[in-house]
Design a protein around this motif. Structure first.
Motif, PDB file in Angstrom:
ATOM      1  N   PRO A 151      -5.659   3.816  16.505  1.00 50.93           N
ATOM      2  CA  PRO A 151      -6.911   3.693  16.407  1.00 50.93           C
ATOM      3  C   PRO A 151      -6.820   5.611  15.807  1.00 50.93           C
ATOM      4  N   VAL A 152      -7.605   4.928  14.695  1.00 51.30           N
ATOM      5  CA  VAL A 152      -8.184   6.434  13.682  1.00 51.30           C
ATOM      6  C   VAL A 152      -9.512   6.368  13.004  1.00 51.30           C
ATOM      7  N   TRP A 153     -10.526   6.777  12.847  1.00 57.43           N
ATOM      8  CA  TRP A 153     -11.730   6.192  12.974  1.00 57.43           C
ATOM      9  C   TRP A 153     -11.212   6.630  11.307  1.00 57.43           C
ATOM     10  N   ASP A 154     -11.631   5.611  10.416  1.00 53.31           N
ATOM     11  CA  ASP A 154     -11.842   5.628   8.723  1.00 53.31           C
ATOM     12  C   ASP A 154     -12.982   5.855   8.149  1.00 53.31           C
ATOM     13  N   GLU A 155     -13.240   7.099   7.503  1.00 52.87           N
ATOM     14  CA  GLU A 155     -14.634   7.834   7.137  1.00 52.87           C
ATOM     15  C   GLU A 155     -15.117   6.644   6.152  1.00 52.87           C
ATOM     16  N   SER A 156     -13.827   6.512   5.226  1.00 53.09           N
ATOM     17  CA  SER A 156     -14.079   5.277   3.631  1.00 53.09           C
ATOM     18  C   SER A 156     -15.248   4.094   4.560  1.00 53.09           C
ATOM     19  N   VAL A 157     -14.758   3.330   4.682  1.00 56.92           N
ATOM     20  CA  VAL A 157     -15.046   2.304   5.848  1.00 56.92           C
ATOM     21  C   VAL A 157     -16.363   2.568   6.417  1.00 56.92           C
ATOM     22  N   GLY A 158     -16.633   3.537   8.100  1.00 57.36           N
ATOM     23  CA  GLY A 158     -17.575   3.409   8.182  1.00 57.36           C
ATOM     24  C   GLY A 158     -18.817   5.111   8.043  1.00 57.36           C
ATOM     25  N   GLY A 159     -17.987   5.564   7.494  1.00 58.51           N
ATOM     26  CA  GLY A 159     -18.430   6.791   6.841  1.00 58.51           C
ATOM     27  C   GLY A 159     -18.633   8.175   8.243  1.00 58.51           C
ATOM     28  N   LYS A 160     -19.253   8.918   8.417  1.00 61.92           N
ATOM     29  CA  LYS A 160     -18.626  10.326   8.993  1.00 61.92           C
ATOM     30  C   LYS A 160     -18.764   9.533  10.675  1.00 61.92           C
ATOM     31  N   TRP A 161     -18.238   9.177  11.095  1.00 57.71           N
ATOM     32  CA  TRP A 161     -18.186   9.407  12.732  1.00 57.71           C
ATOM     33  C   TRP A 161     -19.482  10.007  13.898  1.00 57.71           C
ATOM     34  N   ALA A 162     -19.762   8.599  14.403  1.00 59.99           N
ATOM     35  CA  ALA A 162     -20.947   9.645  15.730  1.00 59.99           C
ATOM     36  C   ALA A 162     -21.438   8.819  16.222  1.00 59.99           C
ATOM     37  N   LEU A 163     -21.475   9.299  17.414  1.00 63.55           N
ATOM     38  CA  LEU A 163     -21.629   8.615  18.728  1.00 63.55           C
ATOM     39  C   LEU A 163     -23.367   8.113  19.266  1.00 63.55           C
ATOM     40  N   GLU A 164     -23.748   7.191  19.214  1.00 68.54           N
ATOM     41  CA  GLU A 164     -25.357   6.863  19.209  1.00 68.54           C
ATOM     42  C   GLU A 164     -25.168   6.489  20.861  1.00 68.54           C
ATOM     43  N   VAL A 165     -26.522   6.658  21.297  1.00 70.76           N
ATOM     44  CA  VAL A 165     -26.281   6.974  22.477  1.00 70.76           C
ATOM     45  C   VAL A 165     -27.964   6.019  22.959  1.00 70.76           C
ATOM     46  N   SER A 166     -28.278   4.966  23.993  1.00 71.06           N
ATOM     47  CA  SER A 166     -29.188   4.328  23.259  1.00 71.06           C
ATOM     48  C   SER A 166     -29.489   3.542  24.294  1.00 71.06           C
ATOM     49  N   GLY A 167     -30.012   2.242  24.478  1.00 73.35           N
ATOM     50  CA  GLY A 167     -30.658   1.567  25.739  1.00 73.35           C
ATOM     51  C   GLY A 167     -31.815   2.342  26.340  1.00 73.35           C
ATOM     52  N   LEU A 168     -31.845   1.742  27.982  1.00 73.94           N
ATOM     53  CA  LEU A 168     -33.396   2.558  28.275  1.00 73.94           C
ATOM     54  C   LEU A 168     -33.018   3.989  28.502  1.00 73.94           C
ATOM     55  N   VAL A 169     -33.590   4.891  27.379  1.00 73.60           N
ATOM     56  CA  VAL A 169     -33.733   6.237  27.202  1.00 73.60           C
ATOM     57  C   VAL A 169     -34.808   6.001  26.488  1.00 73.60           C
ATOM     58  N   GLY A 170     -35.740   7.486  26.759  1.00 71.44           N
ATOM     59  CA  GLY A 170     -36.829   7.495  25.984  1.00 71.44           C
ATOM     60  C   GLY A 170     -36.694   8.766  24.474  1.00 71.44           C
ATOM     61  N   ASN A 171     -35.421   9.332  24.551  1.00 65.04           N
ATOM     62  CA  ASN A 171     -34.968   9.780  23.286  1.00 65.04           C
ATOM     63  C   ASN A 171     -33.376   9.499  22.503  1.00 65.04           C
ATOM     64  N   PRO A 172     -33.496   8.397  21.935  1.00 60.47           N
ATOM     65  CA  PRO A 172     -31.779   7.415  21.544  1.00 60.47           C
ATOM     66  C   PRO A 172     -31.676   8.890  20.447  1.00 60.47           C
ATOM     67  N   VAL A 173     -30.391   9.081  20.385  1.00 58.47           N
ATOM     68  CA  VAL A 173     -29.886  10.533  19.569  1.00 58.47           C
ATOM     69  C   VAL A 173     -28.100   9.259  19.231  1.00 58.47           C
ATOM     70  N   ARG A 174     -28.229  10.120  17.737  1.00 59.84           N
ATOM     71  CA  ARG A 174     -26.557   9.995  17.422  1.00 59.84           C
ATOM     72  C   ARG A 174     -26.626  11.125  17.239  1.00 59.84           C
ATOM     73  N   LEU A 175     -25.356  11.643  17.464  1.00 59.65           N
ATOM     74  CA  LEU A 175     -24.725  12.541  17.445  1.00 59.65           C
ATOM     75  C   LEU A 175     -23.156  12.862  16.299  1.00 59.65           C
ATOM     76  N   THR A 176     -23.106  13.401  15.091  1.00 59.98           N
ATOM     77  CA  THR A 176     -21.844  13.466  14.918  1.00 59.98           C
ATOM     78  C   THR A 176     -20.733  14.604  15.927  1.00 59.98           C
ATOM     79  N   LEU A 177     -19.269  14.367  15.620  1.00 63.52           N
ATOM     80  CA  LEU A 177     -18.452  15.705  16.649  1.00 63.52           C
ATOM     81  C   LEU A 177     -19.650  17.052  16.964  1.00 63.52           C
ATOM     82  N   GLU A 178     -19.473  17.744  15.608  1.00 56.47           N
ATOM     83  CA  GLU A 178     -20.208  18.679  15.855  1.00 56.47           C
ATOM     84  C   GLU A 178     -21.386  18.800  16.068  1.00 56.47           C
ATOM     85  N   ASP A 179     -21.925  16.947  16.554  1.00 60.89           N
ATOM     86  CA  ASP A 179     -23.239  18.186  17.020  1.00 60.89           C
ATOM     87  C   ASP A 179     -23.010  17.671  18.738  1.00 60.89           C
ATOM     88  N   LEU A 180     -22.243  17.349  18.980  1.00 62.52           N
ATOM     89  CA  LEU A 180     -21.893  17.647  20.245  1.00 62.52           C
ATOM     90  C   LEU A 180     -20.682  18.695  21.062  1.00 62.52           C
TER      91      LEU A 180
END
Length: 248
Positions: free
Chosen positions: A91-120
Protein backbone atom coordinates in the motif's frame (compact mmCIF):
# COMPACT_ATOMS: atom_id res chain seq x y z
CA UNK A 1 13.31 -14.33 9.28
CA UNK A 2 14.45 -17.51 10.93
CA UNK A 3 12.01 -19.48 13.03
CA UNK A 4 14.87 -21.18 14.88
CA UNK A 5 13.95 -21.95 18.49
CA UNK A 6 16.58 -19.42 19.60
CA UNK A 7 14.35 -16.67 18.19
CA UNK A 8 11.49 -17.54 20.56
CA UNK A 9 10.92 -15.61 23.79
CA UNK A 10 10.73 -17.87 26.85
CA UNK A 11 8.59 -17.39 29.93
CA UNK A 12 9.72 -19.53 32.87
CA UNK A 13 11.12 -22.10 30.47
CA UNK A 14 8.02 -22.23 28.24
CA UNK A 15 8.34 -20.68 24.80
CA UNK A 16 5.76 -18.03 23.82
CA UNK A 17 3.89 -20.29 21.45
CA UNK A 18 3.35 -22.88 24.23
CA UNK A 19 2.46 -20.17 26.73
CA UNK A 20 -0.32 -18.81 24.52
CA UNK A 21 -1.81 -22.29 24.26
CA UNK A 22 -1.29 -23.46 27.83
CA UNK A 23 -1.30 -20.23 29.86
CA UNK A 24 -5.03 -19.99 30.48
CA UNK A 25 -5.81 -23.71 30.22
CA UNK A 26 -8.46 -22.87 27.62
CA UNK A 27 -9.00 -23.48 23.94
CA UNK A 28 -7.42 -20.55 22.05
CA UNK A 29 -9.55 -19.19 19.25
CA UNK A 30 -6.42 -17.91 17.54
CA UNK A 31 -5.07 -21.42 17.07
CA UNK A 32 -8.38 -22.93 16.06
CA UNK A 33 -8.55 -20.20 13.41
CA UNK A 34 -5.05 -20.75 12.04
CA UNK A 35 -6.44 -21.61 8.61
CA UNK A 36 -8.72 -18.55 8.49
CA UNK A 37 -11.70 -20.66 9.55
CA UNK A 38 -13.68 -20.60 12.76
CA UNK A 39 -14.61 -24.23 12.28
CA UNK A 40 -18.15 -25.59 12.47
CA UNK A 41 -20.92 -23.24 13.55
CA UNK A 42 -21.54 -25.41 16.58
CA UNK A 43 -18.14 -24.30 17.92
CA UNK A 44 -18.97 -20.57 17.89
CA UNK A 45 -20.19 -20.46 21.48
CA UNK A 46 -17.12 -22.34 22.72
CA UNK A 47 -14.80 -20.04 20.78
CA UNK A 48 -16.49 -16.91 22.09
CA UNK A 49 -16.37 -18.27 25.63
CA UNK A 50 -12.65 -19.06 25.25
CA UNK A 51 -11.98 -15.59 23.87
CA UNK A 52 -13.72 -13.94 26.82
CA UNK A 53 -11.79 -16.06 29.32
CA UNK A 54 -8.48 -15.49 27.54
CA UNK A 55 -9.12 -11.74 27.57
CA UNK A 56 -9.68 -11.75 31.33
CA UNK A 57 -6.51 -13.78 31.95
CA UNK A 58 -4.32 -11.74 29.62
CA UNK A 59 -5.46 -8.39 31.00
CA UNK A 60 -4.66 -9.63 34.52
CA UNK A 61 -1.20 -10.71 33.38
CA UNK A 62 -0.48 -7.37 31.70
CA UNK A 63 1.89 -5.28 33.81
CA UNK A 64 1.42 -1.62 32.96
CA UNK A 65 4.85 -0.60 34.24
CA UNK A 66 6.84 -3.49 32.74
CA UNK A 67 9.18 -2.42 29.95
CA UNK A 68 10.32 -4.58 27.04
CA UNK A 69 14.10 -5.03 27.19
CA UNK A 70 16.23 -6.22 24.28
CA UNK A 71 18.70 -9.00 25.04
CA UNK A 72 22.33 -7.85 25.24
CA UNK A 73 24.16 -8.31 21.95
CA UNK A 74 20.99 -8.51 19.82
CA UNK A 75 21.11 -6.84 16.40
CA UNK A 76 18.39 -5.02 14.48
CA UNK A 77 16.68 -7.13 11.84
CA UNK A 78 16.83 -4.20 9.41
CA UNK A 79 15.56 -5.02 5.94
CA UNK A 80 15.14 -8.67 6.97
CA UNK A 81 12.02 -7.71 8.94
CA UNK A 82 9.12 -9.29 7.02
CA UNK A 83 6.54 -6.92 5.57
CA UNK A 84 2.88 -7.86 5.83
CA UNK A 85 -0.18 -6.22 4.29
CA UNK A 86 -3.53 -7.46 3.02
CA UNK A 87 -3.75 -5.48 -0.22
CA UNK A 88 -2.55 -7.24 -3.41
CA UNK A 89 0.54 -4.97 -3.50
CA UNK A 90 2.42 -2.80 -1.02
CA UNK A 91 0.00 0.00 0.00
CA UNK A 92 1.25 3.47 -0.96
CA UNK A 93 -0.71 6.63 -0.15
CA UNK A 94 -1.86 8.27 -3.42
CA UNK A 95 -2.10 12.05 -3.01
CA UNK A 96 -3.77 12.37 -6.42
CA UNK A 97 -6.71 10.39 -5.01
CA UNK A 98 -6.79 11.15 -1.27
CA UNK A 99 -4.96 14.47 -1.08
CA UNK A 100 -2.15 15.00 1.40
CA UNK A 101 -1.95 12.21 3.96
CA UNK A 102 -3.12 13.08 7.45
CA UNK A 103 -3.94 11.18 10.62
CA UNK A 104 -7.37 11.83 12.13
CA UNK A 105 -7.66 11.37 15.90
CA UNK A 106 -11.26 11.44 17.12
CA UNK A 107 -13.96 9.70 19.17
CA UNK A 108 -14.23 10.25 22.91
CA UNK A 109 -11.87 13.23 22.97
CA UNK A 110 -12.18 16.90 23.84
CA UNK A 111 -9.93 18.10 21.03
CA UNK A 112 -10.18 16.03 17.82
CA UNK A 113 -7.27 16.70 15.48
CA UNK A 114 -6.08 16.03 11.96
CA UNK A 115 -2.29 15.76 11.79
CA UNK A 116 -0.07 15.75 8.71
CA UNK A 117 3.25 13.90 8.84
CA UNK A 118 4.94 17.25 9.44
CA UNK A 119 2.58 17.91 12.36
CA UNK A 120 3.43 14.53 13.90
CA UNK A 121 7.15 15.19 13.54
CA UNK A 122 6.79 18.47 15.49
CA UNK A 123 5.36 16.66 18.53
CA UNK A 124 7.61 15.19 21.27
CA UNK A 125 9.61 12.29 19.85
CA UNK A 126 11.06 9.06 21.22
CA UNK A 127 13.07 6.18 19.76
CA UNK A 128 12.38 2.78 21.33
CA UNK A 129 14.68 -0.17 20.65
CA UNK A 130 12.40 -3.10 21.39
CA UNK A 131 11.45 -6.62 20.39
CA UNK A 132 8.85 -7.30 17.71
CA UNK A 133 6.78 -10.41 18.52
CA UNK A 134 5.01 -12.27 15.73
CA UNK A 135 2.11 -14.68 16.27
CA UNK A 136 4.04 -17.15 14.08
CA UNK A 137 6.59 -17.54 16.88
CA UNK A 138 9.60 -15.46 15.77
CA UNK A 139 10.93 -12.23 17.25
CA UNK A 140 13.03 -9.40 15.84
CA UNK A 141 14.72 -6.31 17.23
CA UNK A 142 13.92 -2.90 15.76
CA UNK A 143 14.14 0.77 16.75
CA UNK A 144 10.88 2.66 16.25
CA UNK A 145 10.83 6.47 16.21
CA UNK A 146 7.67 8.49 16.64
CA UNK A 147 5.23 10.20 18.96
CA UNK A 148 4.53 8.56 22.34
CA UNK A 149 0.88 7.53 22.32
CA UNK A 150 0.45 9.14 25.74
CA UNK A 151 1.48 12.47 24.18
CA UNK A 152 -1.14 12.10 21.46
CA UNK A 153 -3.76 11.24 24.10
CA UNK A 154 -2.79 14.35 26.06
CA UNK A 155 -3.08 16.51 22.92
CA UNK A 156 -6.62 15.35 22.14
CA UNK A 157 -7.75 15.31 25.80
CA UNK A 158 -9.09 11.76 25.99
CA UNK A 159 -12.38 11.32 27.84
CA UNK A 160 -12.10 9.02 30.90
CA UNK A 161 -14.98 7.00 29.41
CA UNK A 162 -12.71 5.84 26.58
CA UNK A 163 -11.77 2.22 27.32
CA UNK A 164 -10.68 1.10 23.84
CA UNK A 165 -8.85 2.51 20.83
CA UNK A 166 -9.38 1.57 17.18
CA UNK A 167 -6.46 1.93 14.75
CA UNK A 168 -7.66 2.22 11.14
CA UNK A 169 -5.67 1.86 7.94
CA UNK A 170 -5.70 2.53 4.20
CA UNK A 171 -4.49 -1.05 3.65
CA UNK A 172 -7.85 -2.25 2.30
CA UNK A 173 -9.55 -0.82 5.43
CA UNK A 174 -7.51 -2.98 7.81
CA UNK A 175 -8.07 -2.12 11.48
CA UNK A 176 -7.50 -3.52 14.95
CA UNK A 177 -8.82 -2.26 18.30
CA UNK A 178 -6.88 -2.26 21.58
CA UNK A 179 -7.63 -1.85 25.25
CA UNK A 180 -6.76 1.66 26.48
CA UNK A 181 -4.20 0.30 28.99
CA UNK A 182 -2.06 -1.23 26.23
CA UNK A 183 -2.35 1.89 24.09
CA UNK A 184 -1.16 4.05 27.00
CA UNK A 185 1.87 1.86 27.73
CA UNK A 186 5.09 3.90 27.84
CA UNK A 187 6.55 2.07 24.83
CA UNK A 188 3.54 2.53 22.54
CA UNK A 189 4.26 5.00 19.74
CA UNK A 190 2.74 6.32 16.55
CA UNK A 191 5.86 5.58 14.52
CA UNK A 192 7.14 7.33 11.40
CA UNK A 193 10.74 6.09 11.58
CA UNK A 194 12.41 2.68 11.65
CA UNK A 195 16.07 2.03 12.54
CA UNK A 196 17.04 5.66 12.12
CA UNK A 197 15.39 6.11 8.73
CA UNK A 198 11.97 7.35 7.60
CA UNK A 199 9.38 4.56 7.65
CA UNK A 200 9.09 2.92 4.24
CA UNK A 201 5.89 1.70 2.53
CA UNK A 202 6.75 -1.95 3.15
CA UNK A 203 6.54 -1.35 6.90
CA UNK A 204 3.58 1.00 7.15
CA UNK A 205 4.47 4.51 5.88
CA UNK A 206 3.61 7.27 6.45
CA UNK A 207 2.82 6.19 10.04
CA UNK A 208 1.79 3.15 12.06
CA UNK A 209 1.15 2.20 15.67
CA UNK A 210 3.84 0.15 17.35
CA UNK A 211 4.19 -1.39 20.80
CA UNK A 212 6.06 -4.46 22.05
CA UNK A 213 3.09 -5.24 24.33
CA UNK A 214 1.08 -6.40 21.30
CA UNK A 215 1.68 -9.14 18.73
CA UNK A 216 2.53 -7.97 15.23
CA UNK A 217 -0.94 -8.25 13.73
CA UNK A 218 -2.32 -5.81 16.33
CA UNK A 219 0.20 -3.11 15.32
CA UNK A 220 -1.79 -1.50 12.52
CA UNK A 221 0.24 -0.07 9.63
CA UNK A 222 -0.70 2.65 7.10
CA UNK A 223 -2.68 4.62 9.68
CA UNK A 224 -5.45 7.00 8.72
CA UNK A 225 -7.57 7.16 11.89
CA UNK A 226 -7.27 6.62 15.63
CA UNK A 227 -10.65 6.49 17.36
CA UNK A 228 -11.17 6.42 21.14
CA UNK A 229 -14.23 4.34 22.06
CA UNK A 230 -16.27 3.12 25.05
CA UNK A 231 -16.45 -0.44 23.64
CA UNK A 232 -14.23 -2.76 21.60
CA UNK A 233 -15.08 -3.31 17.96
CA UNK A 234 -12.92 -6.20 16.83
CA UNK A 235 -10.43 -6.06 13.99
CA UNK A 236 -9.38 -7.60 10.68
CA UNK A 237 -7.75 -10.71 12.16
CA UNK A 238 -9.70 -10.64 15.42
CA UNK A 239 -12.95 -11.00 13.47
CA UNK A 240 -11.53 -14.10 11.78
CA UNK A 241 -10.81 -15.91 15.03
CA UNK A 242 -7.41 -14.65 16.13
CA UNK A 243 -7.43 -13.59 19.76
CA UNK A 244 -8.60 -10.02 20.18
CA UNK A 245 -6.23 -9.07 23.00
CA UNK A 246 -3.11 -10.21 21.15
CA UNK A 247 -0.77 -9.35 24.02
CA UNK A 248 2.81 -10.44 24.56
Amino acid sequence: MSTDRRDFVSINGIDRRDFLVRGSGLVSAAFLAACNSRGPKAADKLLKYAERKNLVVERKLFRHTAMDVVEAGAHEAGNKLPSYFIAPTVPVWDESVGGKWALEVSGLVGNPVRLTLEDLQKLPQVSNRVNHYCVEGWTAVETWTGVPFTELARLVRVDPKARYVDFQSFDDNYHESWDIESAMHKQTVVAYGLDGRPLEPAHGAPARVYSPVKLGYKNTKYLTKIVFMPKMNGGYWSDQGYEWYGGT
